[in-house]
Design a protein around this motif. Structure first.
Motif, PDB file in Angstrom:
ATOM      1  N   GLN A  52       1.022  -1.064   0.069  1.00 17.92           N
ATOM      2  CA  GLN A  52      -0.098  -0.041  -0.041  1.00 17.92           C
ATOM      3  C   GLN A  52       0.790   1.180  -0.091  1.00 17.92           C
ATOM      4  N   ASP A  66      -1.554   9.077   6.081  1.00 15.78           N
ATOM      5  CA  ASP A  66      -2.741   8.265   6.574  1.00 15.78           C
ATOM      6  C   ASP A  66      -4.102   8.892   5.842  1.00 15.78           C
ATOM      7  N   GLU A  67      -3.979  10.047   5.443  1.00 13.62           N
ATOM      8  CA  GLU A  67      -5.059  10.686   4.688  1.00 13.62           C
ATOM      9  C   GLU A  67      -5.045   9.779   3.216  1.00 13.62           C
ATOM     10  N   SER A  68      -3.803   9.511   2.749  1.00  9.86           N
ATOM     11  CA  SER A  68      -3.676   8.998   1.359  1.00  9.86           C
ATOM     12  C   SER A  68      -4.107   7.548   1.289  1.00  9.86           C
ATOM     13  N   ALA A  69      -4.001   6.906   2.542  1.00 12.11           N
ATOM     14  CA  ALA A  69      -4.629   5.721   2.700  1.00 12.11           C
ATOM     15  C   ALA A  69      -5.966   5.511   2.369  1.00 12.11           C
ATOM     16  N   ASN A  70      -6.851   6.429   3.060  1.00 13.41           N
ATOM     17  CA  ASN A  70      -8.267   6.413   2.573  1.00 13.41           C
ATOM     18  C   ASN A  70      -8.547   6.844   1.259  1.00 13.41           C
ATOM     19  N   THR A  71      -7.834   8.017   0.748  1.00 15.51           N
ATOM     20  CA  THR A  71      -7.809   8.079  -0.505  1.00 15.51           C
ATOM     21  C   THR A  71      -7.917   7.076  -1.541  1.00 15.51           C
ATOM     22  N   LYS A  73      -8.119   3.804  -0.854  1.00 13.90           N
ATOM     23  CA  LYS A  73      -9.609   2.792  -0.990  1.00 13.90           C
ATOM     24  C   LYS A  73     -10.444   3.549  -1.825  1.00 13.90           C
ATOM     25  N   THR A  74     -10.737   4.644  -1.886  1.00 16.81           N
ATOM     26  CA  THR A  74     -11.696   5.325  -2.841  1.00 16.81           C
ATOM     27  C   THR A  74     -11.372   5.048  -4.235  1.00 16.81           C
ATOM     28  N   HIS A  77     -11.723   1.858  -5.416  1.00 24.44           N
ATOM     29  CA  HIS A  77     -13.154   1.333  -5.637  1.00 24.44           C
ATOM     30  C   HIS A  77     -13.526   1.876  -7.079  1.00 24.44           C
ATOM     31  N   CYS A  97      -6.623  -7.787  -2.841  1.00 22.19           N
ATOM     32  CA  CYS A  97      -5.831  -7.408  -1.634  1.00 22.19           C
ATOM     33  C   CYS A  97      -5.468  -8.364  -0.790  1.00 22.19           C
TER      34      CYS A  97
END
Length: 399
Positions: A52, A66-71, A73-74, A77, A97
């Motif tokens: 990741q 940390d913010e990029s990890a959520n981005t 995931k988006t 998708h 994954c």
């Protein structure tokens, strides 16, 4: 549900299709750049799982992890949703994954053109004779252009792009050698035409192209290609033709003159086109021959001939940028052509200079001609930020 075959193109373009071409993800549509980059990276490195953090560094190198990890995931998708169209709704199964890493699922049959190309090159390397040539030609046909052209400047893509490009050039040069031994000049011309459109700066390709045209009896096309190449090198690199290219040009001229003809036909061939009123433009190699001939004539006639050198620079007296130089020299060529007499001769001497020969002209005449060229240039292109500097000398007769 039967799994669809997925076809991926990475040479000359990036696209993912279902094999029929009906459903496609492509860098030619308005698809998100991040989605395309993620797909390109996953396919390129589909032989391993990609952590990741590596994907975050690729896509958002300057953002908070940390913010990029959520981005991410988006983005995953959205990327899987894009793949649904070309895989029958199996996007989630194609990008998998495991243990905090992502990978392309190789259980889905995926045909990638780079892999097919590399395989064909390997087969050519281990083959001999006609089989080798067949694999080389297949490799050349598979290479539709550079690796991921819209991504090729990215740090991760640069060495891969260079690798495939070198494989391609090696295949072309090897194929040309084999075809040349078998006198298949039409095939060489076709291959070289494609190759120079992909890499216009490989001189060996141009040499092979000109040699094949010459061997095929296509002297005028060979001369035209030589002229095109020399102009390209002048404009892009500011360099004169190499000794190899210059020698080949002389060979073309020799071949052109070796055909036996009736004198009437020769005279007709020597005649210029009707209505030609501009100055005579030639290559520097021919200019030298004309100069030497004129020098001999001056000894006998006692006439005078001036030579002049016109140099282009910026208004501060420095060299123009490469782009500006190419534009200025092209426009100056037009002006010189119609500003001189039809009996005058000129050539491109260097990236920033034209060399001019003025028969039956003294120093005063030469100054007037140079002034006329400068004046005509300023009138024709008043907004060009270029300065024309010129010097002139009398021809030294051959005693």
């Amino acid at each position: 549900m039967e799994k669809k075959v997925i076809k991926v193109k990475m040479l000359g373009e990036f696209s993912i299709s279902d094999g029929t071409g009906v459903s496609m993800i492509s860098d030619k549509n308005n698809r998100s750049k991040k989605v395309l980059t993620l797909l390109e990276y996953l396919v390129t490195f589909r032989d391993r799982e990609i952590p990741q953090n590596e994907l975050i560094e690729l896509l958002w190198p300057d953002d908070d992890a940390d913010e990029s990890a959520n981005t991410l995931k988006t983005l995953l998708h959205r990327t899987r949703a894009a793949l649904d169209d070309v895989s029958g709704g199996m996007g989630k199964e194609i990008i998998i994954c495991r243990r905090g890493a992502y990978a392309w699922n190789n259980e889905y049959e995926t045909i990638v053109d780079t892999e097919e190309f590399e395989k064909s090159c390997r087969l050519a390397a281990s083959a001999r004779g006609e089989e080798k040539l067949a694999h080389l030609l297949e490799s050349i046909a598979l290479y539709k252009g550079g690796f991921l052209p819209k991504t090729a400047a990215e740090i991760w893509a640069v060495p891969i792009s260079a690798y495939y490009h070198n494989l391609y050039l090696n295949a072309v040069h090897e194929a040309v050698g084999l075809l040349n031994a078998d006198a298949q000049f039409d095939a060489i011309i076709e291959i070289c035409q494609q190759a120079v459109s992909i890499d216009p700066f490989d001189e060996e390709l141009h040499l092979s192209m000109i040699q094949a045209l010459l061997a095929n009896g296509m002297q005028q096309q060979a001369i035209n290609h030589y002229t095109k190449v020399t102009e390209l090198y002048f404009d892009k690199f500011g360099i004169n033709p190499s000794p190899e290219l210059t020698k080949l040009y002389k060979d073309i001229v020799k071949v052109s003159n070796n055909t036996e003809m009736n004198l009437n036909i020769i005279r007709e061939e020597l005649r210029e086109s009707e209505g030609e009123t501009h100055a005579f433009f030639c290559e520097y190699e021919f200019f030298k021959d004309i100069y030497r001939l004129q020098a001999r004539a001056v000894v006998r006639s006692g006439g005078v001939v001036q030579i002049a050198l016109m140099t282009v620079m910026d208004t501060a007296g420095y060299k123009l940028s490469q782009k500006q130089m190419a534009l200025t020299m092209g426009r100056l060529n037009e002006v010189v052509s119609y500003s001189l007499r039809s009996s005058d001769i000129y050539c491109r001497f260097s990236v920033s200079q034209y060399l001019i020969m003025l028969p039956s002209a003294n120093l005063e005449d030469s100054e007037k001609v140079m002034h006329r060229i400068s004046s005509n240039f300023r009138k024709a292109f008043p907004h060009m930020k270029a300065l024309l500097h010129y010097t002139s000398l009398p021809m030294e007769p051959k005693l």
